[in-house]
Design a protein around this motif. Structure first.
Motif, PDB file in Angstrom:
ATOM      1  N   LEU A 124       1.150  -1.099   0.066  1.00  0.00           N
ATOM      2  CA  LEU A 124       0.045  -0.082   0.301  1.00  0.00           C
ATOM      3  C   LEU A 124       0.864   0.936   0.191  1.00  0.00           C
ATOM      4  O   LEU A 124       0.571   2.456  -1.612  1.00  0.00           O
ATOM      5  CB  LEU A 124      -1.229   0.239   1.721  1.00  0.00           C
ATOM      6  N   ASN A 125       1.965   1.014   0.874  1.00  0.00           N
ATOM      7  CA  ASN A 125       2.873   2.285   0.989  1.00  0.00           C
ATOM      8  C   ASN A 125       3.872   2.942  -0.170  1.00  0.00           C
ATOM      9  O   ASN A 125       3.401   3.405  -1.254  1.00  0.00           O
ATOM     10  CB  ASN A 125       4.014   2.360   2.107  1.00  0.00           C
ATOM     11  N   ARG A 126       3.885   1.651  -1.258  1.00  0.00           N
ATOM     12  CA  ARG A 126       4.625   1.362  -2.634  1.00  0.00           C
ATOM     13  C   ARG A 126       3.314   2.729  -3.792  1.00  0.00           C
ATOM     14  O   ARG A 126       3.789   3.118  -4.668  1.00  0.00           O
ATOM     15  CB  ARG A 126       5.502   0.281  -3.007  1.00  0.00           C
ATOM     16  N   ALA A 127       2.430   1.572  -3.364  1.00  0.00           N
ATOM     17  CA  ALA A 127       0.957   2.313  -4.414  1.00  0.00           C
ATOM     18  C   ALA A 127       1.196   3.728  -4.089  1.00  0.00           C
ATOM     19  O   ALA A 127       1.446   4.116  -5.130  1.00  0.00           O
ATOM     20  CB  ALA A 127       0.031   1.215  -4.453  1.00  0.00           C
ATOM     21  N   TYR A 128       1.172   4.003  -2.658  1.00  0.00           N
ATOM     22  CA  TYR A 128       0.795   5.511  -2.709  1.00  0.00           C
ATOM     23  C   TYR A 128       1.909   6.355  -3.043  1.00  0.00           C
ATOM     24  O   TYR A 128       1.501   7.079  -4.057  1.00  0.00           O
ATOM     25  CB  TYR A 128       0.513   5.485  -1.013  1.00  0.00           C
ATOM     26  N   VAL A 129       3.118   5.941  -2.719  1.00  0.00           N
ATOM     27  CA  VAL A 129       4.111   6.994  -3.133  1.00  0.00           C
ATOM     28  C   VAL A 129       3.947   6.913  -4.451  1.00  0.00           C
ATOM     29  O   VAL A 129       4.783   7.950  -5.412  1.00  0.00           O
ATOM     30  CB  VAL A 129       5.656   6.374  -2.443  1.00  0.00           C
ATOM     31  N   TYR A 130       4.139   6.306  -5.487  1.00  0.00           N
ATOM     32  CA  TYR A 130       4.021   5.499  -6.922  1.00  0.00           C
ATOM     33  C   TYR A 130       3.439   6.519  -7.380  1.00  0.00           C
ATOM     34  O   TYR A 130       4.059   7.183  -8.379  1.00  0.00           O
ATOM     35  CB  TYR A 130       4.126   4.191  -7.508  1.00  0.00           C
ATOM     36  N   ALA A 131       1.893   6.693  -7.115  1.00  0.00           N
ATOM     37  CA  ALA A 131       0.972   7.051  -7.797  1.00  0.00           C
ATOM     38  C   ALA A 131       0.984   8.589  -7.739  1.00  0.00           C
ATOM     39  O   ALA A 131       1.444   9.551  -8.823  1.00  0.00           O
ATOM     40  CB  ALA A 131      -0.539   7.004  -7.189  1.00  0.00           C
ATOM     41  N   MET A 132       1.757   9.283  -6.381  1.00  0.00           N
ATOM     42  CA  MET A 132       2.224  10.792  -6.366  1.00  0.00           C
ATOM     43  C   MET A 132       3.775  11.015  -7.051  1.00  0.00           C
ATOM     44  O   MET A 132       3.281  12.121  -7.486  1.00  0.00           O
ATOM     45  CB  MET A 132       2.574  11.030  -5.092  1.00  0.00           C
ATOM     46  N   ARG A 133       3.789  10.198  -7.088  1.00  0.00           N
ATOM     47  CA  ARG A 133       5.107  10.296  -8.221  1.00  0.00           C
ATOM     48  C   ARG A 133       4.909   9.996  -9.154  1.00  0.00           C
ATOM     49  O   ARG A 133       5.128  11.356 -10.187  1.00  0.00           O
ATOM     50  CB  ARG A 133       6.331   9.502  -7.449  1.00  0.00           C
ATOM     51  N   MET A 134       4.335   9.728 -10.051  1.00  0.00           N
ATOM     52  CA  MET A 134       3.999   8.813 -11.619  1.00  0.00           C
ATOM     53  C   MET A 134       3.119  10.565 -12.935  1.00  0.00           C
ATOM     54  O   MET A 134       2.999  11.412 -13.251  1.00  0.00           O
ATOM     55  CB  MET A 134       3.024   7.522 -12.028  1.00  0.00           C
ATOM     56  N   HIS A 135       1.660  10.734 -11.023  1.00  0.00           N
ATOM     57  CA  HIS A 135       1.150  11.980 -11.989  1.00  0.00           C
ATOM     58  C   HIS A 135       2.063  13.663 -11.155  1.00  0.00           C
ATOM     59  O   HIS A 135       1.185  14.360 -11.869  1.00  0.00           O
ATOM     60  CB  HIS A 135      -0.272  11.740 -10.887  1.00  0.00           C
ATOM     61  N   GLY A 136       2.953  13.969 -10.924  1.00  0.00           N
ATOM     62  CA  GLY A 136       3.703  14.805 -10.404  1.00  0.00           C
ATOM     63  C   GLY A 136       2.862  16.039 -10.492  1.00  0.00           C
ATOM     64  O   GLY A 136       2.201  16.303  -9.189  1.00  0.00           O
TER      65      GLY A 136
END
Length: 722
Positions: A23-35
């Protein structure tokens, strides 16, 4: 916007075994990709997937679904591929994200196809994994909550209409009442704000009037149940504005005539207590006739279970009661999402526990919609049928052996027959309702026992479509009609090709059609004949491919125009319902139909065959009250392509030297061939003449008449019949 730790805490509150690292990895990944991407509201774009994930935690969805919600837009909006998702988060999540992405991409399609293709893809995707639908519903719900930030009014209306037509009914079909209701209310705000404001004002006034009475009634009902030894929770609820609007439209009544604006929900501990509570309430207050429904013994198709009754309650108020258990209430609000739980130390969907509680498969509606796809048809048919399946209320009927069959309200016996099995519907020739023979247009009522009378072989008349309301029945009928048309076109095509070959001095049985199959990309001879029958390929083209070196004389004989006449050859030119083998055809002399005319067949009861008339023939008035002799007919492509027919024109011409010759010249230059000419009513200035002509079709005849009217020597020209 939910913070990272808040989202994880919500998931772990109902699933302590949730993979926190994932869950942590997905949360951070979504924030980084959508930038730095922004939404129409000006908020950071990554707030959207986080809010979607938050919505799904309210429904206690599993970790994979929450992660999918966080990632559901990265493939579409960011430089991310399915392979990237598989590598970082696993194939299960990759497949879910791709499923949601494919649905989202359809929203860019044209207005004509978007809804239908969206629905088609939805049904196929969610039949494999309902979590795709849950994510998409949550996605649409958050988008609707922020719809006012879209500046284009037409786009707002389109999204709201699609929400009301597709997404809300799908949420209802899997029992997600909370999502369905909010989607309907949000769409109502944008589609009809005037009506919503008007209903809102009426509700506000009603609250001031009766608000205190609601708590009084709740307390009194609770007291009666306590006296009867039934522990319960009782609370009132107000009907939502869109639900009120829909009922006002459906029943054509006024706001003051609604009796269920306030309903009372009674929550008890067990199924037995539901019936005990019902007894207490009916002993205390008079029940309203025909306002009782037991959805516990016969659940709705979306697995909704409850007892509904309306009574004349305290202070003479008509009040609706809904009696259910806590588990039933959760299913009523959350639908399919209510069945995620622990089983064998894992968290996920538990259909067995749901079935053991007395309910049916909560995905039965979706699987039923999947059956609509099996029969093909165009996208407009799919939308029409699916809306019928999702919107209509229910009626419960029984087979003679006691099997319960649920159908939409307004269903007729053919809907029942096709609900039992497609073969039963195809072979239905009659029906008994409660032991009595009834017509197929009979509307079925709750509790009817329906027995289908079957014939030996499938017979599906085209007009059966008007005797059905369910998508399953209509799509099966259309499929059967398409197959019947295919068989008819195949027979016509074969006959046309055989006749063309014979005119060229060749026998079809002596040659191979393989070159023609390859040339016209058809798999089998019947497919080639069908293409010829439908007019996509001409019989002359087939002849040229099979005999590329055909001499000029034989080819000219094969391509010579055929005269349309009655008898056995008429089947090359006319097709339609009721043309059984051995039935003779003839073209009625009273109207002399030619290709291009709208035609109808009249069956001679004395065995003289079928007479082909134009639709405006005066003779048809004699048969207005004899529906059984009418047959729907059409011209075949062969008739419209390579034939000549006889027709007549009546003209009034100036009586002067050379005038008749001018008229005949005009007819010849327009491509008409005069086969007979009759002059009458000759006067000093004008005379009348009737021309019998050979023409290609009705359009050709009209062209000749127009050319005559343009000639100054011609006063009037009309088509002559009879």
């Amino acid at each position: 916007m939910l913070r990272q730790y808040e989202l994880i805490d919500k998931v772990r509150s109902y699933d302590p075994t949730a993979d926190e690292a994932l869950l942590n990895r997905a949360y951070v990944y979504a924030m980084r990709m959508h930038g730095s991407q922004k939404r129409a509201s000006g908020d950071p774009y990554f707030a959207h997937p986080i809010e979607v994930a938050g919505i799904l935690t309210d429904y206690r969805l599993d970790t994979a679904t929450i992660v999918t919600a966080l990632l559901h837009d990265v493939i579409e909006d960011c430089p991310v591929s399915r392979a990237d998702i598989d590598q970082l988060f696993g194939e299960e999540i990759g497949e879910l994200v791709e499923g949601v992405t494919k649905l989202s991409q359809l929203e860019g399609n044209s207005e004509h196809t978007r809804q239908a293709e969206n629905l088609r893809k939805f049904i196929l995707a969610i039949s494999k994994d309902v979590r795709v639908l849950m994510v998409k519903l949550a996605d649409r719900l958050h988008n609707m909550r922020t719809l006012e930030f879209i500046k284009n009014p037409a786009k707002r209306e389109r999204i709201a209409r699609e929400t009301l037509d597709i997404y809300a009914p799908l949420a209802r079909s899997i029992g997600c009442h909370r999502i369905c209701t909010e989607l309907e209310e949000l769409a109502f705000i944008h589609l009809n704000p005037v009506a919503r404001d008007a209903i809102g004002r009426r509700l506000s006034a009603l609250r001031q009037e009766q608000g205190g009475a609601v708590s009084v009634v709740s307390d009194e009902v609770l007291g009666k149940l306590a006296e009867g030894g039934v522990p319960a929770r009782v609370f009132g609820r107000e009907k939502h504005p869109f639900s009120i609007w829909r009922k006002l439209q459906r029943k054509s009544i006024g706001f003051s005539q609604l009796s269920d604006i306030y309903a009372f929900r009674v929550i008890v501990d067990s199924e037995e207590d539901c019936y005990r509570a019902l007894g207490v309430i009916h002993r205390a207050w008079s029940s309203v006739p025909e306002r009782f429904k037991d959805y516990i013994s016969t659940p709705k198709r979306n697995n909704y279970r409850s007892i509904h009754t309306t009574v004349v309650g305290p202070r003479g108020m008509r009040i609706e009661m809904q009696i259910r258990t806590e588990a039933m209430d959760r299913v009523a609000e959350d639908g399919v999402a209510a069945h995620w739980r622990y089983k064998n130390e894992s968290y996920g969907f538990d259909a067995e526990a749901q079935a053991a509680a007395g309910g049916r498969d909560p995905l039965v509606n979706l699987r039923h919609l999947v059956q609509l796809l099996e029969h093909g048809g165009d996208v407009d048919e799919l939308v029409e049928h699916a809306k019928l399946e999702m919107f209509l209320d229910q009626v419960f009927v029984f087979t003679p052996k006691g099997r319960l069959v649920s159908l939409p309200r307004g269903a007729m016996p053919l809907d029942f027959a096709y609900a039992v099995h497609t073969d039963v519907g195809d072979t239905c020739i009659g029906v008994k309702v409660n032991g009595e023979l009834r017509p197929l247009r009979t509307l079925l009522q709750n509790g009817d026992v329906v027995e289908v009378i079957r014939g030996a072989k499938p017979v599906v008349p085209p007009d059966w479509r008007s005797l059905t309301v369910t998508g399953r029945a209509r799509s099966a009928i259309r499929r059967h009609i398409r197959q019947s048309e295919k068989d008819e076109f195949t027979r016509l095509g074969r006959a046309t090709v055989e006749q063309t070959f014979e005119r060229a001095g060749k026998r079809l049985a002596d040659v191979s059609l393989r070159p023609a199959l390859d040339r016209f990309a058809t798999a089998a001879e019947d497919d080639l004949y069908e293409a010829v029958g439908r007019g996509r390929v001409t019989p002359t083209q087939v002849l040229d491919v099979v005999f590329p070196g055909l001499n000029a004389h034989d080819r000219e004989a094969a391509t010579a125009q055929r005269r349309i006449e009655g008898g056995a050859g008429a089947r090359l030119y006319v097709r339609g319902s009721g043309l059984t083998q051995g039935l003779t055809l003839h073209f009625a002399p009273c109207c002399s139909p030619v290709p291009g005319d709208r035609i109808v067949g009249i069956l001679d009861p004395e065995g003289a065959g079928l007479a082909v008339h134009t639709i405006d023939c005066a003779t048809l008035a004699e048969y207005e009250d004899r529906e059984e002799v009418w047959r729907d007919l059409q011209w075949t492509p062969e008739a419209e392509r390579n034939t000549i027919s006889r027709a007549s024109l009546a003209a009034t011409i100036k009586n002067a030297p050379g005038m008749l010759g001018q008229v005949c010249t005009v007819i010849g230059e327009a491509g008409g061939n005069i086969v007979n000419l009759r002059m009458h009513h000759r006067q000093r200035d004008f005379f009348d003449v009737d021309f019998d002509l050979e023409v290609k079709d009705a359009k050709h005849l009209t062209h000749i008449a127009a050319a005559l009217r343009a000639n100054p020597s011609v006063e009037t020209v009309d088509r002559a019949k009879g």
